[in-house]
Design a protein around this motif. Structure first.
Motif, short mmCIF file in Angstrom:
data_model
loop_
_atom_site.label_atom_id
_atom_site.label_comp_id
_atom_site.label_asym_id
_atom_site.label_seq_id
_atom_site.Cartn_x
_atom_site.Cartn_y
_atom_site.Cartn_z
N GLY A 20 142.60 95.42 -1.55
CA GLY A 20 141.21 95.26 -1.12
C GLY A 20 140.67 96.60 -0.70
O GLY A 20 141.37 97.62 -0.76
N CYS A 21 139.40 96.62 -0.28
CA CYS A 21 138.78 97.87 0.16
C CYS A 21 139.36 98.32 1.50
O CYS A 21 139.46 99.50 1.79
CB CYS A 21 137.28 97.69 0.31
N SER A 22 139.71 97.34 2.31
CA SER A 22 140.39 97.61 3.58
C SER A 22 139.61 98.63 4.41
O SER A 22 138.39 98.53 4.53
CB SER A 22 141.82 98.08 3.29
N MET A 23 140.30 99.65 4.91
CA MET A 23 139.63 100.58 5.82
C MET A 23 139.01 101.77 5.10
O MET A 23 138.78 102.82 5.70
CB MET A 23 140.58 101.02 6.91
N CYS A 24 138.70 101.61 3.81
CA CYS A 24 137.87 102.60 3.13
C CYS A 24 136.50 102.64 3.81
O CYS A 24 135.86 103.66 3.89
CB CYS A 24 137.69 102.23 1.67
N PHE A 25 136.08 101.48 4.30
CA PHE A 25 134.82 101.42 5.04
C PHE A 25 135.00 100.45 6.19
O PHE A 25 135.94 99.66 6.22
CB PHE A 25 133.66 101.00 4.12
N SER B 6 131.08 107.47 10.91
CA SER B 6 131.48 106.08 11.17
C SER B 6 131.82 105.28 9.91
O SER B 6 131.87 104.05 9.96
CB SER B 6 130.39 105.33 11.95
N ARG B 7 132.08 105.95 8.80
CA ARG B 7 132.41 105.24 7.57
C ARG B 7 133.68 104.38 7.73
O ARG B 7 133.77 103.28 7.25
CB ARG B 7 132.60 106.27 6.44
N GLN B 8 134.70 104.95 8.38
CA GLN B 8 135.96 104.20 8.50
C GLN B 8 136.11 103.56 9.87
O GLN B 8 137.20 103.16 10.26
CB GLN B 8 137.14 105.12 8.19
N GLY C 213 144.22 104.52 -0.43
CA GLY C 213 143.64 103.30 -0.97
C GLY C 213 142.28 103.62 -1.54
O GLY C 213 141.96 104.79 -1.75
N SER C 214 141.49 102.59 -1.82
CA SER C 214 140.11 102.65 -2.32
C SER C 214 140.01 102.76 -3.83
O SER C 214 140.96 103.14 -4.51
CB SER C 214 139.30 103.78 -1.69
N CYS C 215 138.81 102.48 -4.33
CA CYS C 215 138.56 102.53 -5.77
C CYS C 215 138.67 103.94 -6.32
O CYS C 215 138.67 104.14 -7.54
CB CYS C 215 137.19 101.93 -6.09
N THR C 216 138.77 104.94 -5.45
CA THR C 216 138.96 106.32 -5.92
C THR C 216 140.42 106.57 -6.28
O THR C 216 140.73 107.14 -7.32
CB THR C 216 138.56 107.33 -4.82
N THR D 193 139.94 108.24 0.17
CA THR D 193 138.72 107.52 -0.19
C THR D 193 137.65 108.50 -0.68
O THR D 193 137.94 109.65 -0.97
CB THR D 193 138.23 106.72 1.03
N ASN D 194 136.40 108.05 -0.71
CA ASN D 194 135.35 108.89 -1.31
C ASN D 194 134.25 109.30 -0.35
O ASN D 194 133.39 110.09 -0.70
CB ASN D 194 134.73 108.14 -2.50
N ARG D 195 134.22 108.73 0.83
CA ARG D 195 133.10 109.03 1.73
C ARG D 195 133.60 109.41 3.12
O ARG D 195 134.41 108.70 3.71
CB ARG D 195 132.14 107.84 1.84
N ASP E 138 136.78 91.56 -2.36
CA ASP E 138 137.49 92.81 -2.08
C ASP E 138 137.04 93.50 -0.80
O ASP E 138 137.83 94.12 -0.10
CB ASP E 138 137.36 93.79 -3.27
N HIS E 139 135.77 93.35 -0.44
CA HIS E 139 135.24 94.20 0.62
C HIS E 139 135.64 93.81 2.04
O HIS E 139 136.00 94.65 2.83
CB HIS E 139 133.71 94.27 0.51
N ILE E 140 135.50 92.51 2.34
CA ILE E 140 135.80 92.16 3.73
C ILE E 140 137.03 91.28 3.84
O ILE E 140 137.44 90.93 4.94
CB ILE E 140 134.59 91.49 4.42
N SER F 295 127.75 100.90 -5.18
CA SER F 295 127.42 102.26 -5.63
C SER F 295 128.51 102.91 -6.46
O SER F 295 128.24 103.82 -7.24
CB SER F 295 127.08 103.14 -4.43
N HIS F 296 129.76 102.47 -6.32
CA HIS F 296 130.84 103.12 -7.08
C HIS F 296 131.08 102.52 -8.45
O HIS F 296 132.12 102.77 -9.07
CB HIS F 296 132.12 103.16 -6.25
N THR F 297 130.13 101.75 -8.95
CA THR F 297 130.25 101.17 -10.29
C THR F 297 130.40 102.26 -11.34
O THR F 297 131.02 102.06 -12.39
CB THR F 297 129.03 100.27 -10.57
S1 SF4 Z 1 134.19 102.77 -2.03
FE1 SF4 Z 1 135.58 101.68 -0.71
S2 SF4 Z 1 134.36 99.93 -0.02
FE2 SF4 Z 1 133.34 100.73 -1.84
S3 SF4 Z 1 134.21 99.59 -3.58
FE3 SF4 Z 1 135.41 101.45 -3.31
S4 SF4 Z 1 137.12 100.81 -2.05
FE4 SF4 Z 1 135.54 99.28 -1.81
#
Ligand code: SF4
Lengths: 212, 472
Positions: free
Chosen positions: B406-411, B434-436, B345-348, B428-430, B63-65, B131-133
């Motif tokens: 995917g995580c895409s440009m969340c980070f 330079s996070r994005q 997007g993102s897991c949030t 997103t959450n952060r 998912d991340h890259i 960390s977002h578990t």
């Molecule tokens: S915070 Fe962003 S990079 Fe981390 S798991 Fe969630 S979507 Fe993926």
């Protein structure tokens, strides 16, 4: 297995900013392979070099200053190591030579990662860290800070001491350089007994299959 | 019997043995890995002579890259990204764990697919080197983020050595106004109590306003427990949780389901249970929120202004750094800020209900000229469901890009980024520096605020949209 850390007397570099996150410690772009090594060069890359992708040192960044050369202790701000869980941040610090980070508070995952890799996370009040930084600033190479994991004490000069707290488990692991997995595997009989009981109590946890 | 908190019940049900101090050996029911940090754990395990104890309870996703542009393969814009993907695949196959690979129809962001597939369950312990578990605590699980070395420990022993956290209950009471979302609850909590407010605690979210949230909203709320520096966030499971889970691909079936359900009904804090700390927030007083700085605690209502230092709740050093980085000064109304990009997007906030609400705002409207707008569904299942409702058309017609999950440009992984000094409104959450992407200026908000801002070309709440669009 990491090296045991009992006592450290070293140059301390101040990086007293709140919320220094793990992406600032090791930017994701610097994690180039599936590996725990080869990371020191990317440590604090966004701050340490003049531009993204460049390797030209930014003279204003503390770790580039001769006075703080060979620093093994970092003085940090609140919520140090927040953000991504990436252990690469700790691997990069360790490879660079850092053995202790002193901060008012740490993000929990970062704290655990430090202990597992032989870096001592020391929690001290912000005011104490300021005092240490001022004393160090007078002559960083001569005014070395002492961190004693056995006595749970930080000293900055003759008779100037602070006590810090560290849970027993973390302290033991640092002092002995223990590998947590080996330690846990000594409790294999307990783990097996738990599983035997739990398979009866919560069978659904163990019977997994994918239905579509 | 003494009244116990839900956390104490979760803890004692997994207690293998006490260790020195206040630590314990805790049984781990599910391990999830991803190619960014999980691959290192698999590699390290392979290099040691140790065995993975139970492959059937370990999962891995890409998912991340992984690339999220349409028609993706193993290549990514990150130099060396392909090697990450192929090494993770090889390592996952070697140990025989279920991998949600690049083109698997069930692929997605770990914290989106784990609930969606019924992998996380009420009363379970779930760990992932991410960390977002804590997101997954929304289903009544003890779910927390760990490092890669700890992940290796969980794989090799089926347990973790955990320091017992203190307990906190955050009660959201009252009725929120429409436009106030779970995301706004999370941001408001962190703005008020600080980004270290939860440090050392396992945080139970409760109260009438939490019970009123649907499961996807609960996932959003728990997602940001890590931005509060909490060990984890979780919510007692209820009928909504059970209705959500039944029939999901990995959820228990038949008599297992019945037995599980019976056990899950006891998963709540007893009346009179004592927490180490308790916070109450009245949601009826809350408004949609947006961040102005570089920490999630740097947040104000969308209708607000960049606070003065004395009101920022942050140190002088951190305040000045944040303003400088964000290119702002005190007193500027957030609504005056022009944006260059909008990201959903993102897991949030990338689940079906998030996309539905954003699409509601976008229907019949267009993204302002000069704004790059991107929508990345959290999983391929979400993407398919959205497409079957025609949401992809709404996004595309409005001028959004419509991506693979995917995580895409969340980070910023090192490949694609929003761009230096670009101001982006993001679900997103952060909002870290330079996070994005290098020097990108991130403002985080709910998906509806992101959608409304994309339309207006500057930061705007969804409630402000109709009148202003008619006026222009
Ligand atoms: S915070 Fe962003 S990079 Fe981390 S798991 Fe969630 S979507 Fe993926």
């Amino acid at each position: 297995m990491t090296e045991p850390v009992r006592q450290l007397i070293a140059v301390a570099a101040p990086l007293i900013r709140a919320n220094v996150d793990t992406d600032a410690i090791i930017p994701s772009r610097e994690m180039k392979t599936v590996s725990k090594t080869g990371l020191a060069d990317g440590l604090f890359a966004g701050w340490r070099y003049t531009a993204i992708g460049s390797r030209e040192p930014n003279p204003s960044f503390v770790l580039n200053q001769i006075a703080y050369a060979k620093a093994q202790i970092l003085l940090g701000g609140e919520n140090f190591g927040c953000g991504s869980s990436r252990e690469h941040a700790v691997w990069a610090l360790h490879e660079f030579g850092i053995r202790t980070v002193i901060a008012p508070s740490f993000a929990p995952i970062f704290f655990g990662n430090c202990v597992r890799n032989g870096i001592v996370p020391v929690r001290l009040a912000a005011a104490a860290i300021q005092d240490i930084a001022s004393w160090v600033g007078i002559d960083p190479q001569a005014h070395r800070v002492k961190v004693d994991v056995e006595a749970l004490q930080v000293a900055a000069g003759e008779g100037v001491n602070w006590r810090f707290e560290l849970d027993t488990e973390s302290r033991e692991m640092l002092l002995e350089g223990l590998d947590a997995i080996d330690l846990t595997l000594r409790n294999k009989p307990d783990i097996d007994a738990f599983l035997e009981r739990d398979r009866i109590v919560r069978p659904w946890i163990y019977r997994l299959s994918e239905h579509t | 019997m003494t009244a116990r908190t839900l956390f104490e019940k979760l803890w004692s049900a997994h207690l293998v043995r006490e260790l020195d101090g206040d630590s314990a050996l805790i049984a781990v029911d599910r391990v999830f890995l991803h190619e960014r940090t999980g691959s290192v754990a698999l590699k390290s395990l392979a290099q040691s002579a140790r065995r993975l104890v139970d492959p059937s309870r370990v999962f891995c996703t890409m998912d991340h890259i992984v690339d999220t542009r349409p028609g993706r393969g193993d290549d990514t814009l990150l130099p060396g990204g392909r090697a990450f993907v192929s090494e993770t695949r090889a390592a996952a196959r070697a140990v025989g764990i279920r991998l949600f690979d690049v083109n698997d129809p069930l692929q997605g962001i770990v914290h989106v697919i784990s609930p969606e597939l019924g992998i996380v369950l009420p009363g379970a312990t779930v760990v992932c080197p991410d960390s977002h578990t804590c997101t997954q605590g929304a289903l009544g699980a003890f779910a927390w983020g760990i490092g890669s070395t700890e992940a290796e420990h969980a794989l090799a022993t089926g347990t973790l050595r955990v320091k017992k956290p203190k307990t906190m209950r955050v009660r959201f009471e009252g009725v929120r106004s429409s436009f106030v979302t779970a995301k706004d609850l999370a941001i408001a909590l962190i703005a008020r109590f600080g980004s270290v407010g939860g440090n050392g605690y396992a945080v139970e979210f409760a109260g009438a306003a939490v019970e009123a949230l649907d499961i996807e909203e609960r996932l959003t709320l728990c997602n940001m427990a890590t931005e509060f520096s909490a060990v984890t966030g979780f919510i007692a499971p209820d009928d909504k949780t059970f209705d959500y889970l039944i029939g999901r691909p990995y959820a228990p079936r038949g008599s297992d389901w019945e037995r599980a359900l019976h056990a899950w009904r006891a998963l709540r804090s007893d009346a009179g249970a004592v927490f180490d700390r308790e916070i109450v927030i009245d949601v009826s007083a809350l408004a949609p929120m947006v961040t102005w700085g570089t920490s999630p605690q740097h947040a104000v209502p969308v209708s607000g202004v960049v606070p003065a230092e004395s009101e920022s709740g942050t140190s002088a050093e951190s305040y000045q750094r944040a303003l400088h980085y964000m290119g702002l000064s005190s007193g500027i109304p957030l609504r005056d800020l022009e944006i260059g990009a909008a990201f959903i997007g993102s897991c949030t906030n990338s689940r079906l209900s998030d996309l539905r609400r954003a699409a509601e705002v976008l229907r019949g409207r267009r993204v302002a000229s000069g704004v790059r707008a991107i929508c990345v569904p959290g999983s391929m299942s979400v993407k398919r469901a959205a497409e079957s409702e025609g949401l992809d058309k709404v996004f595309l017609d409005a001028g959004f890009e419509w991506r693979e999950s995917g995580c895409s440009m969340c980070f910023f992984a090192g490949g694609e980024s929003i761009g230096a000094k670009q101001r982006v409104i993001s679900s997103t959450n952060r909002n870290f520096e330079s996070r994005q992407g290098p020097e990108t200026r991130t403002h985080i908000a709910s998906p509806e605020t992101v959608a409304a801002s994309a339309v207006m070309g500057r930061i705007a709440g969804a409630d402000q949209l109709p009148a202003q669009v008619r006026a222009s």
